[in-house]
Write a protein that holds these residues in place. Structure first.
Motif, PDB file in Angstrom:
ATOM      1  N   ASP A 225       0.855  -1.187   0.000  1.00 38.04           N
ATOM      2  CA  ASP A 225       0.000   0.000   0.000  1.00 38.04           C
ATOM      3  C   ASP A 225       0.891   1.236   0.000  1.00 38.04           C
ATOM      4  N   LYS A 226       0.320   2.364  -0.368  1.00 38.14           N
ATOM      5  CA  LYS A 226       1.091   3.589  -0.566  1.00 38.14           C
ATOM      6  C   LYS A 226       1.863   3.986   0.691  1.00 38.14           C
ATOM      7  N   LYS A 227       1.225   3.900   1.875  1.00 38.16           N
ATOM      8  CA  LYS A 227       1.869   4.314   3.113  1.00 38.16           C
ATOM      9  C   LYS A 227       3.088   3.443   3.413  1.00 38.16           C
ATOM     10  N   THR A 228       2.938   2.129   3.266  1.00 36.34           N
ATOM     11  CA  THR A 228       4.050   1.213   3.547  1.00 36.34           C
ATOM     12  C   THR A 228       5.177   1.405   2.539  1.00 36.34           C
TER      13      THR A 228
ATOM     14  N   GLN B  98       6.506  11.326   8.286  1.00 36.72           N
ATOM     15  CA  GLN B  98       6.345  10.457   9.451  1.00 36.72           C
ATOM     16  C   GLN B  98       7.674  10.343  10.204  1.00 36.72           C
TER      17      GLN B  98
ATOM     18  N   LEU C 289       5.907   4.116   0.831  1.00 36.86           N
ATOM     19  CA  LEU C 289       6.575   5.382   1.127  1.00 36.86           C
ATOM     20  C   LEU C 289       7.484   5.247   2.343  1.00 36.86           C
ATOM     21  N   ASN C 290       7.054   4.452   3.314  1.00 33.05           N
ATOM     22  CA  ASN C 290       7.862   4.217   4.506  1.00 33.05           C
ATOM     23  C   ASN C 290       9.194   3.558   4.130  1.00 33.05           C
TER      24      ASN C 290
ATOM     25  N   TYR D 191       8.049  12.790   2.690  1.00 26.74           N
ATOM     26  CA  TYR D 191       7.709  11.915   3.826  1.00 26.74           C
ATOM     27  C   TYR D 191       7.561  12.751   5.091  1.00 26.74           C
TER      28      TYR D 191
END
Length: 550
Positions: A269-272, A298, A274-275, A296
């Motif tokens: 998924d996009k969040k993972t 986070q 990007l992480n 980013y």
């Protein structure tokens, strides 16, 4: 403030007040002195009265020359113009040429007024060139031109040093001429000393260097009008020798800070995704890494990052949570025979990620090149550059594409800051290369190049600043430098040629003390008026055409 500094400040203020009063009173004094000379010439009177009137004329017109001579003697400047004028006036009076001596002093003082006025008008005309520019450009160029010696050049220093030596030699030769010519030719000592004085006057550097600072300041203003802010006229003089240009792509031809255009992953998924991306580039200094880091927002878990390694110009490799991760361009994966989907983007550069050898997605980073710059290399060639080299931090494939788009014949990719500096140093030390390094950011210091030019509104270490909107004017800035040097040489040759003619006329007796000063003044005024021609566009174009023919 210390007592010494206080006394110095009060002395400076006093001198300024005296100078101001002299400027106001000098024309009146010269008028009175001229009237005294006219009376002595038109009316019959005893010789003693005539001499007294002429002495008064010299004192009224030139007592400040005497004061300046005293200061020069105290400073051990025994061949200054003030001392030469005073010596010529006194000796001219003693050997029987009192009227010439008086007129000479008046004309010398008048020449100072005319030269000072012409110089100020020329500088004002040059300053008005940047009145239409932005406020920060005007502020910066005013700071530059207000600096001590801003308009001076090495050529001026060399000529002034040579002139001082020549004057010493001429003083000896003039003395020998005055003593020996009566025995050789039969002329009187009165005539031989008169001619020797004229030769000595001609040899003083009154008109040779007076225009040099004006040419330099005018060139600085004209260059600023075109968006190129050189630190001094000496820097512009150095720029005339440049023949190799090294351009840093980032910030000059493309965005200084690229940004993320898009993310795509069919696995995460996009969040993972990007992480993973953010942790992968955390320790990287490459431009694409900063774009991802800015995207980013986070918190990082740095304990997950291990065995980080840069792939210069191509990406990074590391371990995240003990899983091997590679983030790189497609050319890198192709070289290592790792299959990656062919999903390159025409809008930017794609960086692909694999985790444990499995493709998981890609990030697209902006890589826009200003197509308006496609004529810059051609203009640099016309300005006399034999090599134009593009330096990029991109991989070789992207670097080559950028070079072709911008018409560079030489390109070096995968360059970090250290590699750029080493390359500049190597090229600068090869043969007769005189390099200019044109960059936007990333260099905190001066490179090994002969001249550092920064495309920015601020720069601590650069020799010249280029307003970002005006970087296409860099070739014109170099042409202005060369035009400045041409005018300096023109003025020097003209002044020396006139002096040579005057020396010949003095040698054969077809001159007078006042005529020598008058012609020298006209020469100085002519060179000052010629100085502003550095800002003439047609002459700049002519200079460029001459370079093309060469």
């Amino acid at each position: 403030m210390s007592p010494e500094k206080t006394r110095a400040k009060h002395s400076a203020e006093k001198n300024m007040k005296l100078q101001g009063s002299f400027e106001v009173a000098l024309p009146i004094r010269l008028g009175i002195a001229a009237v005294l000379v006219i009376i002595s010439a038109l009316f019959k009177m005893p010789v003693l009265v005539r001499y007294i009137l002429l002495i008064l004329s010299i004192v009224v017109a030139g007592y400040d020359i005497f004061l300046a001579s005293v200061d020069d003697i105290a400073a051990k400047k025994y061949f200054s113009t003030s001392i030469v004028i005073l010596f010529a006036a006194v000796l001219g009076f003693v050997i029987g040429f009192p009227t010439e001596a008086a007129v000479m002093v008046i004309l010398y003082q008048l020449s100072g007024i005319l030269i000072d006025y012409t110089r100020k008008r020329a500088l004002q005309s040059a300053k008005e060139l940047v009145n239409v520019q932005e406020e920060d450009v005007k502020t910066r160029i005013e700071e530059i031109t207000a600096a001590e010696n801003a308009g001076e050049t090495n050529l001026q220093f060399t000529l002034e040093k040579s002139a001082a030596f020549v004057l010493r030699c001429v003083a000896v030769l003039a003395l020998l001429y005055a003593l020996l010519m009566p025995f050789v030719t039969g002329i009187s000592f009165r005539v031989s000393f008169h001619r020797a004085l004229m030769i000595l006057l001609v040899s003083s550097p009154m008109s040779v260097g007076v225009s040099f600072p004006v040419v330099g300041i005018s060139a600085l203003y004209y260059s600023a009008r075109n968006g190129i802010l050189f630190n001094s006229a000496r820097v512009m003089e150095q720029a005339t020798e440049l023949n190799v240009a090294l351009f840093d792509k980032a910030g000059v031809f493309s965005e200084e800070a690229p940004h993320v255009i898009g993310l795509q992953s069919d696995v995460l998924d996009k969040k993972t995704f990007l992480n993973f991306l953010a942790h992968a580039v955390y320790y990287s200094d490459q431009p694409f890494a900063k774009a991802i880091s800015d995207y980013y927002n986070q918190e990082y878990k740095l304990e997950l990052i291990n065995n980080f390694e840069e792939i210069p110009g191509s990406g990074v490799m590391l371990e995240i949570g003990h899983a091997p991760v590679v983030l790189a361009t497609k050319s890198y994966f192709d070289t290592h025979e790792i299959a990656i989907p062919d999903r390159n983007s025409s809008d930017g550069i794609s960086y692909y990620m694999t985790i444990a050898g499995r493709y998981v997605g890609r990030v697209v980073i902006s890589s826009e090149i200003n197509q308006e710059a496609e004529t810059l290399v051609e203009e640099m060639n016309r300005a006399g550059f034999t090599r134009n080299i593009l330096l990029t931090e991109d991989g070789n494939e992207q670097s080559q594409a950028a070079a072709e788009s911008l018409h560079f014949s030489e390109v070096v990719g995968e360059c970090d800051v250290d590699k750029k500096l080493r390359l500049i140093s190597d090229i600068s030390q090869t043969g007769k290369n005189k390099c200019v390094f044109i960059y936007a950011n990333g260099i905190e210091g001066h490179s090994a190049a002969a001249l550092d030019m920064r495309v920015s509104r601020k720069g601590k270490y650069a020799d010249a600043l280029v307003i970002p909107e005006s970087y296409l004017n860099i070739p014109m800035g170099i042409q202005i430098c060369r035009r400045m040097l041409e005018l300096l040489r023109e003025n020097a040759i003209f002044a020396i040629a006139v002096k040579a003619i005057l020396i010949f006329l003095s040698f054969i007796g077809y001159s007078t003390l006042w005529f020598v000063v008058f012609i020298d003044t006209v020469t100085a005024l002519a060179t000052l008026l010629n100085a502003i021609r550095v800002t003439t566009p047609s002459l700049l174009a002519k200079s460029k055409d001459n370079d093309d023919e060469d």
